[in-house]
Design a protein around this motif. Structure first.
Motif, mmCIF file in Angstrom:
data_model
loop_
_atom_site.group_PDB
_atom_site.id
_atom_site.type_symbol
_atom_site.label_atom_id
_atom_site.label_comp_id
_atom_site.label_asym_id
_atom_site.label_seq_id
_atom_site.Cartn_x
_atom_site.Cartn_y
_atom_site.Cartn_z
ATOM 1 N N THR B 12 -29.486 64.957 -34.377
ATOM 2 C CA THR B 12 -28.580 64.770 -33.238
ATOM 3 C C THR B 12 -27.932 63.395 -33.310
ATOM 4 O O THR B 12 -28.521 62.434 -33.824
ATOM 5 C CB THR B 12 -29.314 64.887 -31.886
ATOM 6 O OG1 THR B 12 -30.287 63.843 -31.785
ATOM 7 C CG2 THR B 12 -30.003 66.234 -31.737
ATOM 8 N N ILE B 13 -26.715 63.337 -32.815
ATOM 9 C CA ILE B 13 -26.016 62.058 -32.662
ATOM 10 C C ILE B 13 -25.427 62.021 -31.264
ATOM 11 O O ILE B 13 -24.674 62.918 -30.885
ATOM 12 C CB ILE B 13 -24.866 61.886 -33.681
ATOM 13 C CG1 ILE B 13 -25.375 62.030 -35.114
ATOM 14 C CG2 ILE B 13 -24.179 60.530 -33.475
ATOM 15 C CD1 ILE B 13 -24.258 62.012 -36.157
ATOM 16 N N GLN B 14 -25.808 61.025 -30.487
ATOM 17 C CA GLN B 14 -25.123 60.788 -29.215
ATOM 18 C C GLN B 14 -24.101 59.695 -29.466
ATOM 19 O O GLN B 14 -24.417 58.669 -30.085
ATOM 20 C CB GLN B 14 -26.127 60.394 -28.138
ATOM 21 C CG GLN B 14 -27.021 61.572 -27.754
ATOM 22 C CD GLN B 14 -27.989 61.215 -26.650
ATOM 23 O OE1 GLN B 14 -29.109 60.800 -26.923
ATOM 24 N NE2 GLN B 14 -27.551 61.370 -25.406
ATOM 25 N N PHE B 15 -22.885 59.943 -29.020
ATOM 26 C CA PHE B 15 -21.799 59.020 -29.361
ATOM 27 C C PHE B 15 -20.946 58.699 -28.143
ATOM 28 O O PHE B 15 -20.806 59.521 -27.223
ATOM 29 C CB PHE B 15 -20.941 59.588 -30.493
ATOM 30 C CG PHE B 15 -20.302 60.924 -30.205
ATOM 31 C CD1 PHE B 15 -21.014 62.108 -30.344
ATOM 32 C CD2 PHE B 15 -18.970 60.992 -29.791
ATOM 33 C CE1 PHE B 15 -20.418 63.335 -30.077
ATOM 34 C CE2 PHE B 15 -18.366 62.221 -29.529
ATOM 35 C CZ PHE B 15 -19.098 63.401 -29.673
ATOM 36 N N TRP B 371 -17.124 64.163 -38.571
ATOM 37 C CA TRP B 371 -18.474 63.580 -38.521
ATOM 38 C C TRP B 371 -18.472 62.076 -38.736
ATOM 39 O O TRP B 371 -19.309 61.365 -38.188
ATOM 40 C CB TRP B 371 -19.385 64.281 -39.524
ATOM 41 C CG TRP B 371 -19.736 65.665 -39.048
ATOM 42 C CD1 TRP B 371 -19.232 66.845 -39.502
ATOM 43 C CD2 TRP B 371 -20.615 65.997 -37.958
ATOM 44 N NE1 TRP B 371 -19.746 67.901 -38.773
ATOM 45 C CE2 TRP B 371 -20.608 67.408 -37.829
ATOM 46 C CE3 TRP B 371 -21.412 65.248 -37.092
ATOM 47 C CZ2 TRP B 371 -21.357 68.072 -36.851
ATOM 48 C CZ3 TRP B 371 -22.158 65.913 -36.132
ATOM 49 C CH2 TRP B 371 -22.129 67.304 -36.021
ATOM 50 N N GLU B 372 -17.516 61.564 -39.547
ATOM 51 C CA GLU B 372 -17.473 60.102 -39.738
ATOM 52 C C GLU B 372 -17.107 59.401 -38.437
ATOM 53 O O GLU B 372 -17.654 58.345 -38.101
ATOM 54 C CB GLU B 372 -16.467 59.744 -40.838
ATOM 55 C CG GLU B 372 -16.976 60.096 -42.225
ATOM 56 C CD GLU B 372 -15.987 59.680 -43.313
ATOM 57 O OE1 GLU B 372 -15.063 58.900 -43.010
ATOM 58 O OE2 GLU B 372 -16.149 60.169 -44.446
ATOM 59 N N LEU B 373 -16.166 60.001 -37.713
ATOM 60 C CA LEU B 373 -15.778 59.433 -36.426
ATOM 61 C C LEU B 373 -16.947 59.467 -35.448
ATOM 62 O O LEU B 373 -17.241 58.482 -34.754
ATOM 63 C CB LEU B 373 -14.587 60.229 -35.865
ATOM 64 C CG LEU B 373 -14.109 59.857 -34.463
ATOM 65 C CD1 LEU B 373 -13.589 58.419 -34.442
ATOM 66 C CD2 LEU B 373 -13.024 60.830 -33.996
ATOM 67 N N ILE B 374 -17.639 60.599 -35.409
ATOM 68 C CA ILE B 374 -18.792 60.727 -34.514
ATOM 69 C C ILE B 374 -19.841 59.666 -34.866
ATOM 70 O O ILE B 374 -20.355 58.953 -33.998
ATOM 71 C CB ILE B 374 -19.385 62.149 -34.624
ATOM 72 C CG1 ILE B 374 -18.409 63.172 -34.020
ATOM 73 C CG2 ILE B 374 -20.747 62.233 -33.947
ATOM 74 C CD1 ILE B 374 -18.789 64.622 -34.279
ATOM 75 N N GLU B 375 -20.120 59.545 -36.163
ATOM 76 C CA GLU B 375 -21.127 58.582 -36.624
ATOM 77 C C GLU B 375 -20.723 57.147 -36.255
ATOM 78 O O GLU B 375 -21.572 56.332 -35.880
ATOM 79 C CB GLU B 375 -21.309 58.719 -38.139
ATOM 80 C CG GLU B 375 -22.388 57.841 -38.730
ATOM 81 C CD GLU B 375 -23.788 58.149 -38.195
ATOM 82 O OE1 GLU B 375 -24.444 57.204 -37.715
ATOM 83 O OE2 GLU B 375 -24.205 59.330 -38.232
ATOM 84 N N SER B 376 -19.424 56.869 -36.354
ATOM 85 C CA SER B 376 -18.963 55.501 -36.096
ATOM 86 C C SER B 376 -19.138 55.095 -34.635
ATOM 87 O O SER B 376 -19.091 53.915 -34.305
ATOM 88 C CB SER B 376 -17.489 55.364 -36.496
ATOM 89 O OG SER B 376 -16.656 56.042 -35.564
ATOM 90 N N ARG B 377 -19.328 56.065 -33.770
ATOM 91 C CA ARG B 377 -19.460 55.768 -32.343
ATOM 92 C C ARG B 377 -20.885 56.026 -31.830
ATOM 93 O O ARG B 377 -21.117 56.120 -30.632
ATOM 94 C CB ARG B 377 -18.444 56.589 -31.538
ATOM 95 C CG ARG B 377 -17.007 56.258 -31.934
ATOM 96 C CD ARG B 377 -16.003 57.102 -31.189
ATOM 97 N NE ARG B 377 -15.999 56.854 -29.755
ATOM 98 C CZ ARG B 377 -15.340 55.868 -29.160
ATOM 99 N NH1 ARG B 377 -14.618 55.014 -29.881
ATOM 100 N NH2 ARG B 377 -15.392 55.721 -27.853
ATOM 101 N N ARG B 378 -21.827 56.133 -32.760
ATOM 102 C CA ARG B 378 -23.205 56.479 -32.425
ATOM 103 C C ARG B 378 -23.818 55.476 -31.441
ATOM 104 O O ARG B 378 -23.728 54.264 -31.621
ATOM 105 C CB ARG B 378 -24.043 56.499 -33.702
ATOM 106 C CG ARG B 378 -25.549 56.676 -33.474
ATOM 107 C CD ARG B 378 -26.342 56.373 -34.729
ATOM 108 N NE ARG B 378 -26.228 57.437 -35.727
ATOM 109 C CZ ARG B 378 -27.076 58.473 -35.816
ATOM 110 N NH1 ARG B 378 -28.075 58.578 -34.966
ATOM 111 N NH2 ARG B 378 -26.916 59.376 -36.753
ATOM 112 N N VAL B 379 -24.453 56.010 -30.410
ATOM 113 C CA VAL B 379 -25.239 55.180 -29.501
ATOM 114 C C VAL B 379 -26.691 55.652 -29.424
ATOM 115 O O VAL B 379 -27.514 55.031 -28.767
ATOM 116 C CB VAL B 379 -24.639 55.176 -28.073
ATOM 117 C CG1 VAL B 379 -23.265 54.533 -28.067
ATOM 118 C CG2 VAL B 379 -24.573 56.590 -27.501
ATOM 119 N N GLY B 380 -26.977 56.784 -30.090
ATOM 120 C CA GLY B 380 -28.347 57.289 -30.058
ATOM 121 C C GLY B 380 -28.444 58.558 -30.873
ATOM 122 O O GLY B 380 -27.466 59.005 -31.473
#
Lengths: 241, 386
Positions: B12-15, B371-380
């Protein structure tokens, strides 16, 4: 009394998609005697007692008098079955009238398994649930197909009730349906109709294989071929012309 | 065919949300959005973007129970999720279930709606507004600060093709202002648009709900949603409201999953049932609700928007409108998927001239995520592996 209670965390049987290959297990741990339609209620009770004594405490037992009783007979038989530890009393009276079923389900502690043949699919079954007319609902792919059964299962789940699948043998959709519901919704596969000397394992001439082979543990194996997995002997059909 | 697809990894990625308006009202913060991927030993991966932080808290609890299971056993995992989240609101397994449907569609090379029993393609949408602008409350927007502002926006939505329009009023529970709003919109577009009113549980009393309901009756509103401060969970209160108001009620958005919703319907608390694939047990749970409602002759209306919602709606007969939410003349707050995808979009201008949207024809849910954009904004987020 029952040996196979639902597991704490139910695992669905395999086979959610018509294309999927499925090997699954539906426990046959019960035996449902059919009785003579014209026999008095006293007779099936003697049969039921003899069966209970023969198999002991551990086998799940049901009775299906296919709708021949009056309310009074169904009440009397139902109380006998409660004493014998039977799991359900199936389709005991004609199903076109709901009121006797409401009274029966209210009076008996044994589970009433109906309606089996009432038309109206999930709509009529929803009515039976709301009227408290039965404990275990009945579904049958012969009435509306797999789609109707899938929807009826959701109706039953909404009210926390089971729907048990009617009929097996030649009905190739039945095993697929059991493969896509958990034991909490539909528990048993009905393998029959059986008699001493007729064990359901012989392949009839119009098939290449039977729909419901059973393993040594009493589990029916869901066909693994794509679709419903039917294996018809088309040559047999052509010889009939 | 018939292979068991063993779940080997859940990620999971929280962004940080990409769908925030540039000027949020004071005191309002947007939660992070969430993404989930389910990996199997056969290479096929299920993906989903959606859900709330509470869902992802629960995913941390559920993911270990998914590892090693058959990814195609959605029904079994529905039971698992229902059981293990029973004490904390039954959240979390929705986003997992939606990812499993995406995975199944990719495995069978079919769009999810086909696996569900596709029945149509074009889905009529309603424009569902944001809450009203309240300059005194700190909002720096003005377009939805008056009843006439809403009416102007309704006209614009009608010109874009929307057949229906739903108002979310203000948050202060002033019933006279809500009545003025329902009246202004009814007067302006009531002759050409289907109208709904969602008061977001803000009216303080049952009496206020009756007052507003009678105005909705006069203008022939199609539904009246979550009117007052019980927050839409009392079937008794809404049965009494239905005895006094003719407009169909749409309640049960705030009750989670199948069983309590159907109890609410049977007890006479609502006319239409709410289902949300992001919160009611995923696509599996939403289909159960639709089918159970069908058994009682009731319609189900899907809450909010997103790719899972579109696939579900494509496969349901007994439903009316797709909620294009939340829309404002100057910004929009729509599905999280829409904000991180190049091939999927919700938003004011994403309906056709017929006011309809469609589900993707691609395998699974058919959404390609950045996914790169999502990863770049990861907060959890988290990773669980066998």
């Amino acid at each position: 009394m029952r040996s196979g209670l639902a597991s704490f965390e139910p695992q669905a049987r395999r086979g959610r998609h018509p294309d999927s290959v499925t090997v699954v297990a539906v426990g046959i741990t019960r035996w449902a005697p059919y009785v003579n339609a014209h026999a008095p209620a006293l007779c099936p009770c003697a049969v039921c007692r003899a069966v209970r004594e023969a198999v002991g405490e551990d086998m799940v037992l049901m009775l299906d008098p296919y709708g021949v009783y009056t309310l009074e007979e169904a009440l009397w038989v139902g109380h006998q079955l409660e004493d014998l530890g039977y799991y359900w009393l199936e389709h005991p009276m004609i199903e076109t009238r709901m009121e006797p079923y409401r009274r029966l389900a209210r009076e008996l502690s044994i589970n009433i398994c109906s309606p089996e043949h009432v038309r109206g699919g999930m709509y009529s079954r929803a009515e039976w649930i709301l009227q408290g007319a039965s404990d275990l609902l009945r579904i049958d792919p012969g009435y509306g197909g797999l789609t109707a059964c899938w929807k009826t299962a959701a109706v039953c789940q909404a009210f926390g009730l089971k729907c048990e699948l009617h009929g097996g043998g030649w009905r190739w959709a039945n095993t697929q349906l059991l493969g896509a519901t958990t034991e909490a919704t539909s528990e048993y596969y009905e393998r029959g109709l059986l008699l001493p000397g007729i064990d359901g394992n012989d392949t009839p001439p119009y098939l290449e294989a039977i729909a419901d082979p059973m393993d040594a543990a009493g589990n029916v194996i869901i066909p693994e071929a794509p679709g419903l997995g039917m294996q018809l002997n088309w040559d047999y059909g052509s010889t009939m012309e | 065919m018939g292979d068991k697809l063993v779940v080997t990894r859940v990620e999971t990625i929280q962004f940080a949300s990409l769908q925030a308006p540039t000027r949020l009202p004071r005191g309002i913060t947007l939660p992070p959005d969430g993404a989930i991927r389910v990996f199997t030993d056969h290479g096929v991966v299920g993906e989903y973007v959606g859900g709330l932080p509470s869902d992802y808290d629960a995913v941390a609890y559920l993911a270990p129970r998914l590892l090693g299971r058959d990814a195609l056993d959605r029904e079994g995992f529905y039971e698992c999720g229902k059981f293990w989240t029973r004490q904390f609101g039954r959240v979390g397994h929705s986003v997992i279930d939606n990812a499993l449907w995406d995975l199944a569609g990719k495995w069978y090379r079919a769009p999810v709606y086909e696996l569900l029993g596709a029945t149509r393609r074009r889905l009529p949408a309603y424009a569902s507004t944001t809450i009203g602008d309240d300059p005194k409350g700190g909002s720096s927007y003005r377009a939805l600060s008056t009843p006439d502002g809403y009416a102007d926006f309704a006209v614009r939505c009608h010109e874009l093709g929307y057949p229906a329009f739903k108002i979310h009023g203000w948050l202060d529970g002033d019933v006279q202002r809500e009545i003025a709003l329902a009246t202004a919109v009814g007067e302006r577009v009531g002759d050409r648009m289907v109208l709904m009113d969602d008061v977001s549980s803000r009216l303080p009393t049952f009496g206020a709900a009756v007052k507003l309901g009678r105005v909705l009756d006069d203008y022939g509103y199609f539904w009246y949603e979550d009117p007052f401060a019980d927050t839409g969970i009392s079937s008794t209160a809404h049965r009494r409201l239905r005895e006094r108001v003719r407009t169909p009620l749409l309640i049960t958005e705030h009750l989670r999953t199948l069983e309590p919703k159907m109890d609410f319907l049977v007890n006479g608390g609502t006319d239409l049932i709410r289902a949300d694939p992001d919160h009611d047990g995923g696509i599996t749970g939403a289909m159960k609700i639709a089918h159970a409602a069908e058994g009682l002759g009731a319609d189900v209306e899907l809450h909010f928007c997103g790719p899972a919602h579109r696939h579900v709606m494509t496969a349901i007969r007994n439903t009316n409108y797709y909620e294009m939410a939340l829309l404002h003349p100057e910004y929009e707050y729509v599905s999280a998927a829409s904000s991180v995808s190049q091939n999927y979009r919700d938003g004011l201008d994403s309906v056709g001239s017929d006011g309809c949207v469609e589900a993707s024809d691609e395998p699974g849910l058919g959404v390609e995520y950045a996914w790169e954009l999502i990863e770049s904004r990861r907060v959890g987020g988290g990773v669980w592996e066998i």
